[in-house]
Motif scaffolding. Structure first.
Motif, short mmCIF file in Angstrom:
data_model
loop_
_atom_site.label_atom_id
_atom_site.label_comp_id
_atom_site.label_asym_id
_atom_site.label_seq_id
_atom_site.Cartn_x
_atom_site.Cartn_y
_atom_site.Cartn_z
N TRP A 142 0.84 -1.20 0.00
CA TRP A 142 0.00 0.00 0.00
C TRP A 142 0.87 1.25 0.00
CZ3 TRP A 142 -4.87 -0.75 -1.08
CH2 TRP A 142 -5.46 -1.96 -0.75
N VAL A 143 0.64 2.12 -0.95
CA VAL A 143 1.37 3.37 -1.02
C VAL A 143 0.40 4.50 -0.74
CG1 VAL A 143 2.77 4.87 -2.47
CG2 VAL A 143 2.97 2.40 -2.70
N GLN A 144 0.59 5.21 0.34
CA GLN A 144 -0.34 6.24 0.76
C GLN A 144 0.06 7.58 0.17
OE1 GLN A 144 0.31 5.72 4.90
NE2 GLN A 144 -1.31 4.22 5.12
N VAL A 145 -0.90 8.24 -0.44
CA VAL A 145 -0.63 9.52 -1.07
C VAL A 145 -0.81 10.67 -0.10
CG1 VAL A 145 -1.30 11.09 -2.91
CG2 VAL A 145 -1.17 8.64 -3.35
N LEU A 146 -1.95 10.68 0.61
CA LEU A 146 -2.15 11.74 1.60
C LEU A 146 -1.14 11.61 2.73
CD1 LEU A 146 -3.60 14.03 3.06
CD2 LEU A 146 -5.16 12.34 4.00
N SER A 147 -0.90 10.38 3.16
CA SER A 147 -0.14 10.17 4.39
C SER A 147 1.17 9.43 4.16
CB SER A 147 -1.01 9.38 5.38
OG SER A 147 -2.25 9.98 5.54
N ASN A 148 1.70 9.46 2.94
CA ASN A 148 2.86 8.61 2.69
C ASN A 148 4.13 9.09 3.39
OD1 ASN A 148 3.36 10.83 1.11
ND2 ASN A 148 4.00 9.68 -0.69
N THR A 149 4.20 10.37 3.74
CA THR A 149 5.37 10.83 4.48
C THR A 149 5.04 11.15 5.93
OG1 THR A 149 4.92 13.04 3.64
CG2 THR A 149 6.57 11.77 2.46
N ALA A 311 8.44 13.20 23.73
CA ALA A 311 9.71 12.91 24.39
C ALA A 311 9.63 11.59 25.16
CB ALA A 311 10.09 14.05 25.34
N ASN A 312 8.50 11.36 25.84
CA ASN A 312 8.32 10.11 26.58
C ASN A 312 8.34 8.90 25.65
OD1 ASN A 312 8.21 11.41 29.01
ND2 ASN A 312 6.00 11.26 29.26
N VAL A 313 7.71 9.05 24.48
CA VAL A 313 7.68 7.94 23.51
C VAL A 313 9.08 7.68 22.98
CG1 VAL A 313 6.84 7.21 21.25
CG2 VAL A 313 5.28 8.33 22.85
N ILE A 314 9.81 8.75 22.64
CA ILE A 314 11.17 8.59 22.11
C ILE A 314 12.07 7.91 23.13
CG2 ILE A 314 13.24 9.88 21.41
CD1 ILE A 314 11.36 11.97 20.17
N GLN A 315 11.90 8.26 24.41
CA GLN A 315 12.76 7.71 25.45
C GLN A 315 12.37 6.29 25.85
OE1 GLN A 315 12.10 10.85 28.26
NE2 GLN A 315 13.83 12.08 27.55
N ASP A 316 11.19 5.82 25.39
CA ASP A 316 10.77 4.45 25.69
C ASP A 316 11.38 3.51 24.65
OD1 ASP A 316 9.57 2.11 26.46
OD2 ASP A 316 7.56 2.67 25.79
N LYS A 317 12.55 3.01 24.92
CA LYS A 317 13.28 2.18 23.96
C LYS A 317 12.58 0.86 23.67
CE LYS A 317 16.48 5.28 23.77
NZ LYS A 317 16.54 6.17 22.59
N SER A 318 11.74 0.40 24.60
CA SER A 318 11.07 -0.89 24.40
C SER A 318 10.05 -0.82 23.26
CB SER A 318 10.37 -1.33 25.68
OG SER A 318 9.32 -0.42 26.03
N ALA A 319 9.57 0.39 22.93
CA ALA A 319 8.58 0.53 21.87
C ALA A 319 9.18 0.29 20.49
CB ALA A 319 7.94 1.91 21.92
N ALA A 320 10.47 0.58 20.32
CA ALA A 320 11.19 0.34 19.06
C ALA A 320 10.46 0.94 17.86
CB ALA A 320 11.40 -1.16 18.86
N LEU A 321 10.18 2.23 17.93
CA LEU A 321 9.44 2.92 16.87
C LEU A 321 10.38 3.58 15.88
CD1 LEU A 321 6.85 4.63 19.23
CD2 LEU A 321 6.36 2.73 17.70
N ASN A 322 10.01 3.51 14.60
CA ASN A 322 10.79 4.23 13.60
C ASN A 322 10.26 5.66 13.47
OD1 ASN A 322 8.51 4.21 11.86
ND2 ASN A 322 9.10 2.20 11.04
N LYS A 323 10.88 6.44 12.59
CA LYS A 323 10.55 7.86 12.46
C LYS A 323 9.09 8.05 12.04
CE LYS A 323 11.93 12.07 10.00
NZ LYS A 323 12.85 12.65 8.99
N GLU A 324 8.61 7.25 11.07
CA GLU A 324 7.23 7.39 10.60
C GLU A 324 6.24 7.07 11.70
OE1 GLU A 324 9.64 5.86 8.90
OE2 GLU A 324 9.89 7.42 7.37
#
Length: 450
Positions: A142-149, A311-324
């Protein structure tokens, strides 16, 4: 037979060109409508009754002005749970608190996904070179046009592993200990809102338009809670940019505003204004999201950032989230905050402006609770002033923020009163109808608004 028919058709086309063109121009639309009606009827969920619908468009003309109230009216005829047809898409509509408990409360896992809409998600299926070694089926991506970035919000994302990670990350920033660190932000913004109204209205002697103040309150709260940065003035260019873009994007979720979501024929239009606008809003949204995220990254690196969700989400390393995925959580807080706070506060202010008796009672109860020492509730009282808590809940019930809660898509079969709602179905929760039932009066005797 083909060798006989083709020459005859060819001769007819050349000898009677005008007649042939007329027949083709009439025949193709009729053929499309007939085939499309067969497809529409075959998609309907068996066992669920519903209102009669029109060819091609279904029940869309019936819900043009107030869909939630129309659904509520239909529930008196077809029961609490029935089926409508929006173009080619059959939708199960849930219209009472009791039926909502049975369908949503007992099937939370099965209803964990969201339907993909053409305009909001603006997706196209592309062929992927990777194939499954077992069955050699070609997968699509799936390639999202409105939300692809920028990514979709948590509340509008179809269910997948990424959504699970985002929910986990958001939960870590929205648990009780984390929320306690945001209270000071909320206190500053709400006091600023009250002060602005008091000053601009000359202590009640002059009329004032509260909407700009409410919008600033909503946006500043969203920015402060999520990025730790305030929107101190409505004159800030970013104020107008964010409110304009987010309001436009919220309309892409509209049922009747995006007919191409439900009528496939409309998607053939290469000059679709909706698609052009979606791309433009995506581009403009990317600009301020990038700025907000970069500013927070800089403050975190310097150690000068304030407690905030991102900031709390970024500091929660267990979540392992990418930039998107981090951006998706940001969008969830930004879009959700603007929609909910603005709607609720504007209607609540309108109520209080017409009901001085409720205003006086609220001030009286606050005075009793704080022994007349404070005109406002303490930021940390945790809703202990019962009348104010009841008043807020009643405003939430009557001035429902989302009359139609964000639609759900079933990932598993769901049974309701012996009838099957198959996996892949779209379900609408009519929160307006649920709230307009017969709730019990609050223990404090707070008068119902309707």
């Amino acid at each position: 037979m083909i060798s006989t028919v083709l020459p005859l058709l060819s001769n007819q086309l050349f000898e009677h060109a005008v007649r042939s063109i007329v027949i083709i121009l009439i025949g193709i639309p009729i053929t499309y409508v007939v085939i499309n009606e067969f497809v529409r009827r075959s998609c309907r969920v068996k066992g669920f009754d519903g209102p009669t619908n029109w060819p091609l468009v279904g029940n869309i003309p019936d819900i043009k002005y107030n869909a939630a109230e129309k659904y509520r009216e239909w529930s008196k005829i077809f029961g609490d749970v029935y089926q409508i047809q929006l173009g080619n898409v059959p939708v199960i509509v849930v219209n009472s608190a009791e039926s909502a408990r049975k369908i949503f409360g007992q099937n939370s896992q099965a209803l964990s996904s969201r339907p993909v809409f053409w305009t909001f998600h603006k997706v196209c299926l592309m062929r992927n070179a990777n194939q499954n070694k077992d069955d050699r089926r070609t997968f699509g991506s799936w390639v999202q046009v409105l939300s692809n970035t920028a990514g979709t919000t948590i509340g509008t994302s179809p269910f997948n592993d990424s959504l699970k990670r985002r929910r986990k990350g958001a939960a870590s920033a929205l648990n009780k200990p984390s929320i306690a660190t945001y209270i000071s932000h909320i206190d500053v913004e709400t006091k600023d809102f009250v002060k602005e109204g008091f000053v601009n209205g000359k202590a009640g002697l002059a009329g004032v338009d509260p909407m700009p103040m409410i919008q600033r309150l909503s946006l500043s709260l969203s920015l402060t809670l999520n990025w730790g940065t305030r929107m101190e003035s409505r004159d800030d260019p970013m104020f107008h940019e964010i409110t304009e873009v987010e309001e436009a994007i919220s309309l892409f979720r509209s049922t009747t505003g995006n007919l191409q979501d439900y009528i496939p024929l409309l998607r053939l239009n290469p000059f679709s204004a909706g698609s052009v606008m979606a791309r433009d809003m995506r581009r403009r949204r990317d600009v301020y999201l990038t700025k907000l995220n970069k500013d927070l990254d800089d403050r975190m690196e310097k150690g000068t950032h304030k407690p905030c969700i991102q900031a709390n989400v970024i500091q929660d390393k267990s979540a392992a989230l990418n930039k998107e995925e981090l951006t998706s959580i940001s969008l969830t807080m930004l879009s959700g905050g603007l929609d909910t706070i603005t709607t609720l506060v504007q209607w609540s202010v309108a109520l209080l402006a017409q009901r001085p008796d409720i205003q006086n009672k609220a001030v009286e109860e606050i005075g009793k609770f704080y022994s007349n020492e404070e005109p406002l509730c303490d930021a940390y009282d945790d809703q202990k002033c019962e009348y104010i808590a009841a008043l807020v809940r009643e405003c939430l019930r009557y001035y429902c923020v989302l009359r139609l809660a964000l639609p759900r898509a079933t990932v598993k079969d769901v049974m309701y009163e012996g009838k099957l709602i198959p996996a892949g179905s779209t379900i609408y929760l009519n929160a307006w109808a649920c709230n307009m039932g017969k709730p019990k009066l609050a223990a404090t005797g707070t008068q119902k608004l309707g």
